[in-house]
Design an enzyme around this catalytic site. Structure first.
Site, short mmCIF file in Angstrom:
data_model
loop_
_atom_site.label_atom_id
_atom_site.label_comp_id
_atom_site.label_asym_id
_atom_site.label_seq_id
_atom_site.Cartn_x
_atom_site.Cartn_y
_atom_site.Cartn_z
N SER A 1 -7.33 1.36 -5.39
CA SER A 1 -6.22 0.47 -5.08
C SER A 1 -6.61 -0.37 -3.88
CB SER A 1 -4.97 1.30 -4.74
OG SER A 1 -3.96 0.49 -4.16
N TYR B 1 -1.00 7.93 0.70
CA TYR B 1 -1.58 7.28 -0.46
C TYR B 1 -2.83 6.49 -0.07
CZ TYR B 1 -1.89 4.34 -4.64
OH TYR B 1 -2.32 3.69 -5.77
#
Length: 230
Positions: A134, A147
């Site tokens: 990501s 995250y």
């Protein structure tokens, strides 16, 4: 690499990027083993084999790999480490269990799956591992610290791994999407595509682009963003 007739394993195939990648690789003539806790709904294809697997459990990954070899009777050429989850909030606002859940899926599970396929890929001097990270692995964001930490780990792992296995002809690509319109984070995609978000099919197309590059070429990283932002 010509994908027709080759074998791919994709994790996290129930929806979103995983399912879109399954469909596109099948369209390219591949045989696909989908690993996950949930099968894609209303989806069947003669070259698609769903294998139930919680990648957080090392023993389940080993069993899934053996089941894949048995079902497809071919060596694995592609692994797409797509399964992932995010628990968002301030560091003192979510539990240790939620922290471990992210690392167990996004990092440890990715490691178990990668380790399972590498011996055969090295032996055949051919293979490609795609790690879906990501843009959260490139810059920190408030309330996404856990995250971000997992995706920084995926990016670092990918960077080290490609340097380790390139002498054996194995390629590694880290795909880093920005905003994608999926069920990620519990949100439902809208009725109409959001012009400020990418679609799962866009990420799947980028994955196929990296896979189909000439064997002499390795796309080590792909950063993807929506063209327009709000």
């Amino acid at each position: 690499m010509d994908l027709s007739g080759k074998v791919a394993i994709i994790t996290g195939v129930s929806k979103g990027i995983g399912r879109a990648t399954v469909e596109l690789l099948l369209a390219r003539g591949m045989q696909v083993a989908g690993w996950g806790r949930t099968a894609p709904a209303d989806f069947q294809h003669p070259r698609f084999h769903f294998i139930e697997c919680d990648i957080r459990q090392e023993a389940e990954v080993q069993k899934a790999y053996q089941a894949t070899e048995k079902a497809l009777d071919k060596e694995v050429h592609v692994l797409v480490n797509n399964a992932g989850l995010g628990n968002f909030g301030p560091i003192d606002g979510f539990s240790s269990e939620q922290w471990h859940e992210m690392f167990d899926t996004n990092v440890h599970g990715l490691f178990y799956c990668t380790r399972a396929v590498l011996p055969a890929m090295k032996r055949q001097q051919l293979g490609h591992i795609i790690n879906v990270a990501s843009l959260a692995g490139t810059a920190g964001t408030a309330n996404l610290a856990g995250y971000c930490a997992t995706k920084y780990a995926v990016r670092g792992f990918s960077d080290a791994l490609f340097k380790e296995v390139r002498p054996q002809g194995v390629r590694v690509t880290c795909v880093m999407p920005g905003s994608v319109e999926t069920n990620f984070g519990g949100k439902e995609p809208g009725q109409e595509p959001d012009p400020h978000k990418m679609q799962p099919e866009d990420i799947a197309a980028a994955i196929v682009h990296a896979l189909e590059a000439p064997q002499t070429v390795m796309i080590s990283e792909l950063q993807m963003r929506p063209t327009q932002v709000k």
